[in-house]
Design a protein around this motif. Structure first.
Motif, short mmCIF file in Angstrom:
data_model
loop_
_atom_site.label_atom_id
_atom_site.label_comp_id
_atom_site.label_asym_id
_atom_site.label_seq_id
_atom_site.Cartn_x
_atom_site.Cartn_y
_atom_site.Cartn_z
N PRO A 5 -30.04 44.23 84.54
CA PRO A 5 -29.57 45.03 83.40
C PRO A 5 -30.09 44.51 82.06
N LEU A 6 -30.19 43.20 81.93
CA LEU A 6 -30.70 42.63 80.68
C LEU A 6 -32.15 43.03 80.45
N LEU A 7 -32.94 43.03 81.52
CA LEU A 7 -34.34 43.42 81.40
C LEU A 7 -34.49 44.91 81.14
N ASN A 8 -33.74 45.73 81.86
CA ASN A 8 -33.83 47.18 81.68
C ASN A 8 -33.48 47.59 80.25
N ALA A 9 -32.53 46.90 79.67
CA ALA A 9 -32.12 47.25 78.31
C ALA A 9 -33.20 46.94 77.28
N ARG A 10 -34.08 46.02 77.60
CA ARG A 10 -35.07 45.56 76.62
C ARG A 10 -36.49 46.06 76.88
N LEU A 11 -36.79 46.41 78.13
CA LEU A 11 -38.17 46.76 78.48
C LEU A 11 -38.35 48.24 78.83
N ALA A 12 -37.36 49.04 78.56
CA ALA A 12 -37.45 50.46 78.94
C ALA A 12 -38.63 51.16 78.29
N GLY A 13 -38.99 50.76 77.07
CA GLY A 13 -40.08 51.42 76.37
C GLY A 13 -41.46 50.97 76.80
N TRP A 14 -41.53 49.98 77.66
CA TRP A 14 -42.82 49.47 78.14
C TRP A 14 -43.20 50.23 79.40
N GLN A 15 -44.25 50.99 79.34
CA GLN A 15 -44.60 51.89 80.44
C GLN A 15 -46.10 51.85 80.74
N GLY A 16 -46.47 52.28 81.95
CA GLY A 16 -47.87 52.58 82.24
C GLY A 16 -48.58 51.64 83.19
N LYS A 17 -49.81 52.04 83.55
CA LYS A 17 -50.70 51.27 84.41
C LYS A 17 -51.87 50.73 83.60
N PRO A 18 -52.36 49.56 83.96
CA PRO A 18 -53.54 49.04 83.26
C PRO A 18 -54.79 49.85 83.63
N ALA A 19 -55.77 49.82 82.77
CA ALA A 19 -57.01 50.54 83.04
C ALA A 19 -57.72 49.99 84.27
N HIS A 20 -57.56 48.68 84.51
CA HIS A 20 -58.18 48.03 85.67
C HIS A 20 -57.13 47.23 86.42
N SER A 21 -57.14 47.35 87.75
CA SER A 21 -56.20 46.62 88.58
C SER A 21 -56.74 45.23 88.89
N LEU A 22 -55.93 44.41 89.52
CA LEU A 22 -56.32 43.05 89.85
C LEU A 22 -57.58 43.02 90.71
N MET A 23 -57.68 43.92 91.68
CA MET A 23 -58.79 43.88 92.61
C MET A 23 -59.95 44.79 92.20
N ASP A 24 -59.89 45.31 91.01
CA ASP A 24 -60.98 46.14 90.49
C ASP A 24 -62.08 45.21 89.96
N LEU A 25 -62.73 44.51 90.88
CA LEU A 25 -63.67 43.46 90.50
C LEU A 25 -64.60 43.17 91.67
N ALA A 26 -65.91 43.14 91.40
CA ALA A 26 -66.88 42.83 92.44
C ALA A 26 -66.91 41.33 92.69
N ILE A 27 -67.32 40.96 93.89
CA ILE A 27 -67.53 39.55 94.21
C ILE A 27 -68.86 39.11 93.61
N ALA A 28 -68.89 37.95 93.00
CA ALA A 28 -70.13 37.44 92.40
C ALA A 28 -71.15 37.15 93.50
N ALA A 29 -72.41 37.34 93.17
CA ALA A 29 -73.48 37.03 94.12
C ALA A 29 -73.55 35.53 94.35
#
Length: 440
Positions: A222-246
């Motif tokens: 409840p403490l978090l919900n009261a304070r972070l309700a306005g924070w919304q959305g997905k990032p443009a890139h996810s954690l695994m949106d990344l190629a393996i280096a050669a």
């Protein structure tokens, strides 16, 4: 099951006691989808937390290395509501410790507070996250300090080696620069660069809030919900949106620095955080150079030959394979000989010259030191955050010693053959009067 039946009774008791000593990690989500992981610890009336978002240095724009680090510094320095001085005062009023930082994959915002000050602490934590100040004067000061620190680092062999190693191993890959940036790249950063990163990547989807301390999930949500309700959305890139280096093999980079000592680093790509053979590779590294005086490198390079004060190895598991590094520092006239001994050890271990007794000693050492990794709420939230960010099992900590103990000699030898072939390692040297040898 047969593996467990072969363990001695004292080992079974040790594993059971260790598992029982690690409280369970509880999981929930806030109304905006933020993943919350909690480990209760009611012995001390304090709470620590760390928010990790997918906004690390791999998202720095080309030529602007250090943007994520500068964004973290700005979020921790002031807000739209409080200038730097007022922000410091309001944190001090309730002894609230708030910090921020960035690594390759993540940017983090952390807080530690007394339980009685948790609610005002959460108010300030949410303010730092959701109300960045973008004060031009403060940015200029922070940027100037960062550039000065980067210039000072030019005198440090370790910093020079880290910069050269990132470039050699990763090139133009997003991991190809240090999270802290260089003097030149830091000087080129502007407030809109940080605002772009903040807008694109600082989102609740894919983020994790790790919490440890004197709080229950029923009280916390409840403490978090009261304070972070306005924070919304997905990032443009996810954690695994990344190629393996050669893969890069057998390359070399030398950095001239007027020092009497030569720093030598051998490096290659290592396992990712999600590697199926992570624990065998982890135990292998402990045997190689991660186990201090009990490691093969320390025994052969220092104890038997006296070529160095210290030599060690480590790997950095990230979303995709990160660096695997062996590092030593010695007199310039001994550098080639020390490196040759390291490569001889690599060759021996890659060929399977590892005994069952050496394996057991490393596993016993790792299991015995595990409790030290869980000494404080701050250390626990770092581990819990890693578990959440990389989607590891929630019983990762309680089963850690069992995973280590289950590593077999055949598994370690397989990882040695996979990672330790000398010709597949690259080299960075920092020092004076560097000749050429081994890698090219």
């Amino acid at each position: 099951m047969k593996r467990w039946l072969t363990l001695p009774l004292f080992a079974l008791l040790l594993i059971a006691q260790t598992a029982a000593a690690v409280p369970a990690i509880q999981e929930a989500r806030t109304n905006n989808g933020l993943r919350v992981l909690l480990m209760e610890a009611h012995n001390v009336p304090m709470v620590s937390m760390q928010l990790s978002v997918i906004a690390g240095s791999r998202f720095d724009a080309p030529g602007k290395a250090g943007t994520a680090a500068m964004l973290a510094a700005m979020l921790g320095d002031h807000t739209a509501r409080h200038n730097h001085k007022a922000w410091s005062d309001v944190l001090d009023a309730d002894a609230i410790q708030l910090g921020a930082g960035a690594s390759q994959d993540e940017m983090s915002l952390s807080m530690t507070t007394l339980r009685e000050a948790l609610e005002p602490g959460l108010d300030l934590f949410a303010e730092a996250l959701l109300m960045p100040g973008w004060d031009k004067t403060r940015f200029a000061i922070l940027q100037q300090d960062s550039v000065a620190a980067a210039r000072k680092e030019l005198e440090e062999p370790g910093a020079q080696a880290a910069t050269a190693a990132a470039n050699l191993l990763f090139g133009t890959h997003p991991y190809g620069h240090r999270a802290s940036g260089s003097a030149e790249s830091l000087a080129s950063i502007r407030i809109p660069d940080m605002q772009s990163l903040y807008k694109a990547q600082v989102k609740p989807d894919g983020a994790v809030l790790a919490v440890s301390g004197d709080i229950t999930m029923a009280e916390l949500l409840p403490l978090l919900n009261a304070r972070l309700a306005g924070w919304q959305g997905k990032p443009a890139h996810s954690l695994m949106d990344l190629a393996i280096a050669a893969d890069v093999h057998g390359k070399s980079a030398d950095v001239a620095l007027p020092t009497s000592q030569t720093l030598v680093e051998l490096l290659r790509l290592g396992p990712s955080r999600a590697d199926a053979d992570f624990f065998p590779a982890f135990v292998l590294n402990h045997m190689l150079g991660g186990g201090g005086f009990g490691s093969r490198l320390m025994e052969e390079v220092r104890e038997k030959r006296g070529l160095v004060y210290g030599v060690y190895s480590y790997f950095v598991p990230l979303a995709v394979p990160g660096p695997f590094v062996i590092s030593l520092q010695t007199r310039g006239d001994q550098a080639d000989k020390a490196e040759a001994v390291v490569r001889e050890v690599l060759q021996q271990m890659a060929a399977g010259q590892i005994t069952r007794q050496q394996l057991q000693a490393s596993k016993d050492n790792l299991s015995g030191s595990f409790a030290q990794r869980m000494d404080s709420n701050r250390e626990r939230v770092g581990l819990i955050s890693m578990i959440g960010l990389y989607n590891l099992p929630l019983d990762y900590l309680s089963t850690w010693t069992a995973h280590v103990d289950a590593v077999t000699l055949d598994q370690v030898k397989a990882q040695a053959a996979r990672f330790l072939k000398p010709d597949e390692w690259n080299r960075v040297r920092v020092g004076a009067n560097l000749g050429s040898s081994h890698a090219k």
